[in-house]
Design a protein around this motif. Structure first.
Motif, PDB file in Angstrom:
ATOM      1  N   THR A  54       0.831  -1.204   0.000  1.00  0.00           N
ATOM      2  CA  THR A  54       0.000   0.000   0.000  1.00  0.00           C
ATOM      3  C   THR A  54       0.865   1.253   0.000  1.00  0.00           C
ATOM      4  O   THR A  54       0.633   2.177  -0.782  1.00  0.00           O
ATOM      5  CB  THR A  54      -0.934   0.000   1.228  1.00  0.00           C
ATOM      6  N   LYS A  55       1.879   1.279   0.861  1.00  0.00           N
ATOM      7  CA  LYS A  55       2.774   2.435   0.914  1.00  0.00           C
ATOM      8  C   LYS A  55       3.529   2.639  -0.388  1.00  0.00           C
ATOM      9  O   LYS A  55       3.824   3.765  -0.781  1.00  0.00           O
ATOM     10  CB  LYS A  55       3.774   2.282   2.066  1.00  0.00           C
ATOM     11  N   ALA A  56       3.833   1.546  -1.078  1.00  0.00           N
ATOM     12  CA  ALA A  56       4.582   1.625  -2.335  1.00  0.00           C
ATOM     13  C   ALA A  56       3.681   1.962  -3.524  1.00  0.00           C
ATOM     14  O   ALA A  56       4.167   2.136  -4.632  1.00  0.00           O
ATOM     15  CB  ALA A  56       5.299   0.309  -2.596  1.00  0.00           C
ATOM     16  N   GLY A  57       2.372   2.046  -3.291  1.00  0.00           N
ATOM     17  CA  GLY A  57       1.449   2.409  -4.358  1.00  0.00           C
ATOM     18  C   GLY A  57       1.011   1.255  -5.242  1.00  0.00           C
ATOM     19  O   GLY A  57       0.379   1.461  -6.272  1.00  0.00           O
ATOM     20  N   ARG A  58       1.307   0.022  -4.830  1.00  0.00           N
ATOM     21  CA  ARG A  58       0.958  -1.127  -5.659  1.00  0.00           C
ATOM     22  C   ARG A  58      -0.531  -1.435  -5.696  1.00  0.00           C
ATOM     23  O   ARG A  58      -0.970  -2.247  -6.503  1.00  0.00           O
ATOM     24  CB  ARG A  58       1.730  -2.360  -5.196  1.00  0.00           C
ATOM     25  N   LEU A  59      -1.303  -0.780  -4.849  1.00  0.00           N
ATOM     26  CA  LEU A  59      -2.746  -1.007  -4.838  1.00  0.00           C
ATOM     27  C   LEU A  59      -3.531   0.219  -5.305  1.00  0.00           C
ATOM     28  O   LEU A  59      -4.763   0.221  -5.261  1.00  0.00           O
ATOM     29  CB  LEU A  59      -3.203  -1.411  -3.428  1.00  0.00           C
ATOM     30  N   HIS A  61      -4.218   1.310  -8.160  1.00  0.00           N
ATOM     31  CA  HIS A  61      -5.140   1.059  -9.276  1.00  0.00           C
ATOM     32  C   HIS A  61      -6.508   0.586  -8.794  1.00  0.00           C
ATOM     33  O   HIS A  61      -7.502   0.751  -9.505  1.00  0.00           O
ATOM     34  CB  HIS A  61      -4.536   0.025 -10.231  1.00  0.00           C
ATOM     35  N   LEU A  62      -6.602   0.044  -7.601  1.00  0.00           N
ATOM     36  CA  LEU A  62      -7.884  -0.415  -7.067  1.00  0.00           C
ATOM     37  C   LEU A  62      -8.797   0.751  -6.696  1.00  0.00           C
ATOM     38  O   LEU A  62     -10.014   0.618  -6.685  1.00  0.00           O
ATOM     39  CB  LEU A  62      -7.674  -1.302  -5.847  1.00  0.00           C
ATOM     40  N   ALA A  63      -8.208   1.896  -6.397  1.00  0.00           N
ATOM     41  CA  ALA A  63      -8.981   3.068  -5.997  1.00  0.00           C
ATOM     42  C   ALA A  63      -9.206   4.035  -7.161  1.00  0.00           C
ATOM     43  O   ALA A  63      -9.884   5.036  -6.997  1.00  0.00           O
ATOM     44  CB  ALA A  63      -8.279   3.797  -4.856  1.00  0.00           C
ATOM     45  N   ALA A  64      -8.644   3.728  -8.304  1.00  0.00           N
ATOM     46  CA  ALA A  64      -8.783   4.627  -9.457  1.00  0.00           C
ATOM     47  C   ALA A  64     -10.244   4.648  -9.938  1.00  0.00           C
ATOM     48  O   ALA A  64     -10.920   3.626  -9.925  1.00  0.00           O
ATOM     49  CB  ALA A  64      -7.871   4.171 -10.587  1.00  0.00           C
ATOM     50  N   THR A  65     -10.674   5.808 -10.326  1.00  0.00           N
ATOM     51  CA  THR A  65     -12.026   5.960 -10.849  1.00  0.00           C
ATOM     52  C   THR A  65     -12.091   5.365 -12.248  1.00  0.00           C
ATOM     53  O   THR A  65     -11.280   5.690 -13.095  1.00  0.00           O
ATOM     54  CB  THR A  65     -12.424   7.442 -10.888  1.00  0.00           C
ATOM     55  N   ARG A  66     -13.087   4.518 -12.457  1.00  0.00           N
ATOM     56  CA  ARG A  66     -13.270   3.925 -13.786  1.00  0.00           C
ATOM     57  C   ARG A  66     -14.046   4.885 -14.661  1.00  0.00           C
ATOM     58  O   ARG A  66     -15.057   5.441 -14.267  1.00  0.00           O
ATOM     59  CB  ARG A  66     -14.024   2.613 -13.688  1.00  0.00           C
ATOM     60  N   ARG A  67     -13.567   5.068 -15.849  1.00  0.00           N
ATOM     61  CA  ARG A  67     -14.256   5.944 -16.813  1.00  0.00           C
ATOM     62  C   ARG A  67     -15.032   5.082 -17.793  1.00  0.00           C
ATOM     63  O   ARG A  67     -14.545   4.057 -18.247  1.00  0.00           O
ATOM     64  CB  ARG A  67     -13.253   6.810 -17.564  1.00  0.00           C
ATOM     65  N   GLN A  68     -16.225   5.520 -18.091  1.00  0.00           N
ATOM     66  CA  GLN A  68     -17.072   4.750 -19.006  1.00  0.00           C
ATOM     67  C   GLN A  68     -17.047   5.328 -20.390  1.00  0.00           C
ATOM     68  O   GLN A  68     -16.847   6.423 -20.665  1.00  0.00           O
ATOM     69  CB  GLN A  68     -18.498   4.714 -18.504  1.00  0.00           C
TER      70      GLN A  68
END
Length: 68
Positions: A54-59, A61-68
């Motif tokens: 989590t600290k390294a930013g490896r997760l 992408h899970l919180a990124a907003t999906r664009r339709q």
């Protein structure tokens, strides 16, 4: 059944929404203070790996907003 000694962060003060953590028998247990019967358990090694990732930013992408 394991009896846990729950701890909360000193940063939580008197806030009602806190994450509580306990350790017993080589297991880390976590719960939300507003739903104490739902307990998540993990090993110390798995929790360390999760925190490092989590600290390294490896997760992120899970919180990124999906664009339709």
């Amino acid at each position: 059944m394991t009896t846990y000694q729950w701890r909360k962060s000193s940063y939580s003060a008197d806030a009602g929404n806190c994450v509580n953590v306990a350790a017993a028998d080589g297991v880390i247990a976590m719960r939300e203070s507003d739903e104490p019967e739902a307990i998540l358990t993990t090993t110390p090694a798995a929790l360390r790996a999760f925190i490092r990732g989590t600290k390294a930013g490896r997760l992120d992408h899970l919180a990124a907003t999906r664009r339709q």
